[in-house]
Design a protein around this motif. Sequence first.
Motif, PDB file in Angstrom:
ATOM      1  N   PRO A  49     -76.005  51.307  85.534  1.00  0.00           N
ATOM      2  CA  PRO A  49     -77.204  50.935  84.771  1.00  0.00           C
ATOM      3  C   PRO A  49     -76.934  49.834  83.749  1.00  0.00           C
ATOM      4  CG  PRO A  49     -76.650  53.253  84.370  1.00  0.00           C
ATOM      5  CD  PRO A  49     -75.758  52.762  85.466  1.00  0.00           C
ATOM      6  N   LEU A  50     -75.756  49.840  83.119  1.00  0.00           N
ATOM      7  CA  LEU A  50     -75.440  48.751  82.178  1.00  0.00           C
ATOM      8  C   LEU A  50     -75.426  47.412  82.921  1.00  0.00           C
ATOM      9  CD1 LEU A  50     -72.529  50.319  80.073  1.00  0.00           C
ATOM     10  CD2 LEU A  50     -74.854  49.826  79.257  1.00  0.00           C
ATOM     11  N   ILE A  51     -74.868  47.419  84.126  1.00  0.00           N
ATOM     12  CA  ILE A  51     -74.794  46.173  84.904  1.00  0.00           C
ATOM     13  C   ILE A  51     -76.199  45.693  85.264  1.00  0.00           C
ATOM     14  CG2 ILE A  51     -74.073  45.154  87.104  1.00  0.00           C
ATOM     15  CD1 ILE A  51     -71.569  46.981  86.988  1.00  0.00           C
ATOM     16  N   VAL A  52     -77.030  46.607  85.750  1.00  0.00           N
ATOM     17  CA  VAL A  52     -78.357  46.156  86.196  1.00  0.00           C
ATOM     18  C   VAL A  52     -79.233  45.760  85.013  1.00  0.00           C
ATOM     19  CG1 VAL A  52     -78.221  47.498  88.313  1.00  0.00           C
ATOM     20  CG2 VAL A  52     -79.459  48.449  86.348  1.00  0.00           C
ATOM     21  N   ARG A  62     -81.719  43.680  90.193  1.00  0.00           N
ATOM     22  CA  ARG A  62     -80.252  43.790  90.124  1.00  0.00           C
ATOM     23  C   ARG A  62     -79.857  45.172  90.648  1.00  0.00           C
ATOM     24  NH1 ARG A  62     -77.359  40.121  86.708  1.00  0.00           N
ATOM     25  NH2 ARG A  62     -75.855  41.683  85.995  1.00  0.00           N
ATOM     26  N   ILE A  63     -78.810  45.179  91.417  1.00  0.00           N
ATOM     27  CA  ILE A  63     -78.315  46.428  92.024  1.00  0.00           C
ATOM     28  C   ILE A  63     -76.846  46.561  91.649  1.00  0.00           C
ATOM     29  CG2 ILE A  63     -77.819  47.624  94.212  1.00  0.00           C
ATOM     30  CD1 ILE A  63     -80.093  45.772  95.418  1.00  0.00           C
ATOM     31  N   ALA A  64     -76.433  47.758  91.288  1.00  0.00           N
ATOM     32  CA  ALA A  64     -75.013  47.998  91.011  1.00  0.00           C
ATOM     33  C   ALA A  64     -74.606  49.350  91.590  1.00  0.00           C
ATOM     34  CB  ALA A  64     -74.755  47.957  89.511  1.00  0.00           C
ATOM     35  N   LEU A  65     -73.331  49.451  91.939  1.00  0.00           N
ATOM     36  CA  LEU A  65     -72.835  50.627  92.646  1.00  0.00           C
ATOM     37  C   LEU A  65     -71.623  51.238  91.949  1.00  0.00           C
ATOM     38  CD1 LEU A  65     -72.813  48.970  96.184  1.00  0.00           C
ATOM     39  CD2 LEU A  65     -74.632  50.425  95.223  1.00  0.00           C
ATOM     40  N   ALA A  66     -71.498  52.543  92.067  1.00  0.00           N
ATOM     41  CA  ALA A  66     -70.317  53.235  91.536  1.00  0.00           C
ATOM     42  C   ALA A  66     -69.640  54.023  92.651  1.00  0.00           C
ATOM     43  CB  ALA A  66     -70.719  54.179  90.402  1.00  0.00           C
ATOM     44  N   LEU A 103     -69.467  48.061  90.946  1.00  0.00           N
ATOM     45  CA  LEU A 103     -69.763  46.737  91.517  1.00  0.00           C
ATOM     46  C   LEU A 103     -71.166  46.268  91.172  1.00  0.00           C
ATOM     47  CD1 LEU A 103     -68.525  47.082  95.224  1.00  0.00           C
ATOM     48  CD2 LEU A 103     -67.304  46.024  93.289  1.00  0.00           C
ATOM     49  N   PHE A 104     -71.284  44.968  90.869  1.00  0.00           N
ATOM     50  CA  PHE A 104     -72.590  44.329  90.810  1.00  0.00           C
ATOM     51  C   PHE A 104     -72.858  43.789  92.216  1.00  0.00           C
ATOM     52  CE2 PHE A 104     -74.864  40.160  89.679  1.00  0.00           C
ATOM     53  CZ  PHE A 104     -76.121  40.736  89.858  1.00  0.00           C
ATOM     54  N   ALA A 105     -73.918  44.260  92.858  1.00  0.00           N
ATOM     55  CA  ALA A 105     -74.233  43.827  94.229  1.00  0.00           C
ATOM     56  C   ALA A 105     -75.078  42.560  94.138  1.00  0.00           C
ATOM     57  CB  ALA A 105     -74.954  44.928  94.983  1.00  0.00           C
ATOM     58  N   GLU A 106     -74.386  41.459  93.938  1.00  0.00           N
ATOM     59  CA  GLU A 106     -75.066  40.206  93.595  1.00  0.00           C
ATOM     60  C   GLU A 106     -75.935  39.690  94.744  1.00  0.00           C
ATOM     61  OE1 GLU A 106     -72.232  37.543  91.960  1.00  0.00           O
ATOM     62  OE2 GLU A 106     -73.756  36.201  91.123  1.00  0.00           O
ATOM     63  N   GLU A 107     -75.355  39.656  95.956  1.00  0.00           N
ATOM     64  CA  GLU A 107     -76.118  39.126  97.093  1.00  0.00           C
ATOM     65  C   GLU A 107     -77.296  40.020  97.432  1.00  0.00           C
ATOM     66  OE1 GLU A 107     -73.848  38.031 100.560  1.00  0.00           O
ATOM     67  OE2 GLU A 107     -72.271  37.279  99.241  1.00  0.00           O
ATOM     68  N   ALA A 108     -77.063  41.320  97.397  1.00  0.00           N
ATOM     69  CA  ALA A 108     -78.158  42.253  97.687  1.00  0.00           C
ATOM     70  C   ALA A 108     -79.280  42.068  96.678  1.00  0.00           C
ATOM     71  CB  ALA A 108     -77.633  43.688  97.644  1.00  0.00           C
ATOM     72  N   SER A 109     -78.904  41.863  95.428  1.00  0.00           N
ATOM     73  CA  SER A 109     -79.910  41.662  94.376  1.00  0.00           C
ATOM     74  C   SER A 109     -80.698  40.385  94.631  1.00  0.00           C
ATOM     75  CB  SER A 109     -79.226  41.570  93.005  1.00  0.00           C
ATOM     76  OG  SER A 109     -78.414  42.708  92.777  1.00  0.00           O
ATOM     77  N   ALA A 110     -79.968  39.314  94.974  1.00  0.00           N
ATOM     78  CA  ALA A 110     -80.615  38.012  95.162  1.00  0.00           C
ATOM     79  C   ALA A 110     -81.609  38.030  96.326  1.00  0.00           C
ATOM     80  CB  ALA A 110     -79.552  36.940  95.389  1.00  0.00           C
ATOM     81  N   ALA A 158     -72.630  46.259 102.593  1.00  0.00           N
ATOM     82  CA  ALA A 158     -71.621  45.302 103.063  1.00  0.00           C
ATOM     83  C   ALA A 158     -70.523  45.059 102.027  1.00  0.00           C
ATOM     84  CB  ALA A 158     -72.303  43.982 103.439  1.00  0.00           C
ATOM     85  N   ILE A 159     -70.826  45.262 100.742  1.00  0.00           N
ATOM     86  CA  ILE A 159     -69.776  45.001  99.741  1.00  0.00           C
ATOM     87  C   ILE A 159     -69.009  46.266  99.356  1.00  0.00           C
ATOM     88  CG2 ILE A 159     -70.978  42.992  98.791  1.00  0.00           C
ATOM     89  CD1 ILE A 159     -71.525  44.846  96.288  1.00  0.00           C
TER      90      ILE A 159
END
Lengths: 291, 751
Positions: free
Chosen positions: A127-130, A215-219, A226-233, A254-255
């Motif tokens: 959540p901090l990342i997103v 923005r999407i992030a994973l634990a 991880l910040f899922a940058e491409e998925a977010s974009a 994928a990441i």
Amino acid sequence: MQAFEYIAARTVPEAVALLDEKGEKARILAGGTDLIVQVREARRDVDWMIDIKAIPEVNVLAYDAEAGLTLGAAVPCYQIYAEADICDAYPGIIDATKIIGGTAIQGRAGVGGNLCNASPAADCIPPLIVLNATCVIAGPNGERDIPVEAFCTSPGQTALEKGEMLVALKIPAPQNNSSSFYLRFIPRNEMDIAVVGAGASVTLDDAKQTIVSARIALAAVAPTPLFAEEASALLAGRELSDEAIDAAAQAAQAIARPISDMRGTAEQRTHLVGVLTRRALNGAIQRVLDA
Amino acid sequence: MSEKKEYKVIGTRPIRHDGVDKVTGRALYGADFQIAGLLHGRVLRSPHAHARIVSIDTSRAEAYPGVKGIVTAQDLPDPADKVADLGEGAVNLKYLCDNILARDKVLYKGHAVAAVAATSPHIAEEACTLIDVAYEVLPPVLEVRQAMEPDAPLLHENLKTTSLGETADEPSNVASHLQYKKGAPEKGFAEADVVIEREFVTGTVHQGYIEPHNATALYNPDGHLTIWCSTQGAFTVREQVAEILQYPISKIKVVPMEIGGGFGGKISVYIKPVAALLAMKTGKPVKVLMNRTDVFEGTGPTPASYIRVKMGATKAGKVTAAEAYLAFEAGAYPGSPVGPGAMCIFAPYNIENVLIDGYDVVVNKPKTAPYRAPGATNAAFGSETILDELAERLEIDPLEIRLMNGAKEGDRRADGPIYPRIGYIETVEAAKQHPHYAAPNGKKHHGRGVASGFWFNIGLESSVTINVNVDGTINLVEGSTDIGGTRASIAMQAAEVLGIPAESVNPSVVDTNSVGYTAVTGGSRTTYATGYAAYEAAQDVKRQMIARAAKLWEVDEANVQFADGEFSCINGKEEQISFRDLCARLGETGGPVVGSGTVNPGGAGGAFATHVVDVEVDEETGKVEILRYTATQDAGKAIHPSYVEGQIQGGVVQGIGWALNEEYIYDAEGTMTNASFLDYRMPTCLDLPMIDTVIVEVPNPGHPYGVRGVGEVPIIPPPAAIANAIYDAVGIRMTELPMSPERLLKAIGTI
């Protein structure tokens, strides 16, 4: 349990000086819900525990609709979810603070400590990342800021240099038509560590039909959250649809680079990334729609 | 005992006698025990699952400041000396001793190797790291089928399979093979229209007691040894310590402290003889406490198992034959509960043709210990799943097929015994009539399952002494560890006899010097057998009190009647006196009254249970949510219904944990990777619905009030019932426990 020295620092410079002087065997003590357990189980070798809870800057909890949120590094979870306007502005953080440990743990444990412990499975970090949080770091050479997604470097390791400490997290004010969501998968319904965690934030257009940004992030699927940058974009500019969300979920999968351990297998985790990413995005979107 | 008897105390719900102490935190547990001059002990445990001990050098640890004594297996009497004298008993004694402190080999990670007594727990812990043990590491064998392979690494060079009375020539990890046969199984299967056979695998499961093991030992120069500890039976601690240390029973006193759960796991001793050895060596009292990892790695769980079940039935639903193959992991030393598993597997049903084979197999894991109906839950997972599948194939309601085949009085179990009056059918009827079973259950991914279970229950020895007080109350002295409210259920049986309220009984659980021999709290025996002893002790008091009334009134004892707490003269004189008032006159009629009762009853009535569960399956994550749960059970007669309900609910919760998430996870080297309550996942409140209970009362003819043991049978049906509900929800037969999210996803084909 090994013997160690306890020192209560009164100011940031004092804590920084102690950290700098004592080196690797000094650790910051905030809530202690990770650190004390680690020392007791001989998983961390600590000679000095530097308690920062008496330092004013690390206890700041200030929210302003323009300036956003300043979250001191030692603020415990229960204080955060007790603030109604913070709950409204950053529901993704609140989702995480309410599921860390149980009620008693939430009285001690904080978001800052969760970040500094740098567990790949930390619930507060996605959540901090997103929410685009920034880490305010104090050190022998003064203060510096880094984005939260750059803070964790490997399991238990952070970007903090010798003598540095986390003072606070800063989160920008939420935009209109935006919200956030965090969930994790655990086999039970409480008192567990995430098999996979997923956080999402979305900003919709005024018609609430198109995703302006997300923005999407994973634990728990890589050595660090991880910040899922491409998925977010992929979501920016897309109309709300299951297809858009599925595409983002696949990109997030994928990441993922999960391991197999006693909490779950790699294939289970990769599968869950898809499920939880969809659920996190849909949860955040629903919150915007419900607002 | 067909008509309903009227009771005044039995069947009511008084506040338990130990309740205030426990809810206020005043109750004293083993870890609370303090005594002047106390030393702290710590056990060094093996880092290897299978290794030969080459040497142990304690010199560095002995030199460490604060260390007062170190013990190893060399400090135990060598059981090898006893081989000639004791025959097979010596083998068992060697296993018993080697499990306390390993002598030549370590057989599981966490196996105790040495122990230190020091002036603080931290020093003891530090000193353990200074003990140098040289190991010759051997390959471990961690799974029952692998252990049975002819080329598997051998745990014990001298262990040879005992099979149906014959002992094999070559050593093996298979300690024994047993078989029960009834009728002609082949003929039975030939008569069947449908035959179903499946394989099942179940994981290693922990009893999950909250309080870790603890022991404090004090050795006096006169040779008297005292041990304060958490145990399910002070007398069994005395016996085991006497056996292991080859020390006279008369010189050992065991003081049971309150217990924070046992569920079978606190019958075998681990650190009690170690604390005693350290106390003997140092001359000081020594306290040894386990932490949670010690408990997981160093004490006995219930075994993992491999089970094959085959059952056949006619189109009409009559089960014509049943076969089972059960291979249980005993852990490091022989003694898995494969026997009870084999006896229970088809026990709820009257099946003409049965063949059951059981194998007790050693593997490099801690020696298994009892856990709530040991062996029966593993077994029922197989048989109750197959029966469900038979019902489905034959399009018969799953409760109906159980009614059609259910065992009744006079039917013979495959292992021999003929049932006296039992209440299995009544539990199925109660489940069938419950609103839960009629409630709609058609939602997508929702499913309903049922299963039944049987447990023998046991009798064994119990002793109770009652001291009558002048104010009309009684002090009841007993030796049964109170785990589930048995002070209350025992006191109530004495109160019923004497016509006094439950509150007028002060029950105490005392040490081994202060009450007659009493077997463990286990086998669901305590309310049955110690309650029976309390009944007998109260009858003794009653007889003596009648004599006192007779003396007071100067009449013959035969002319004194006792009913509803009142003594009255039935011939001639118009005399009447209450129990309470007569108590005040004991001094003038001959002095104190002390009653005693001892029993060793053979009539422990078997207990049956039938459960209904609704689940919801999240097909995307594999997670199973328990939506609704109803458990019916024959309690014979519920002395204190709240504690019967509590036992049923507790058993169901443990069964749910076993079904869904609980298991010991090992890596290839034999290290348990989830040795904490964080990752050994027992259900929490948020994982459970309210568990509805229905107490069925078919009185046990073997007890004056009809009591049957209730503690164990409720753990048996849940895994099978939940598996059947998962099948109903998503159409997948789960055959491996736990049915964890990952396994379910795999079975569904999602991953």
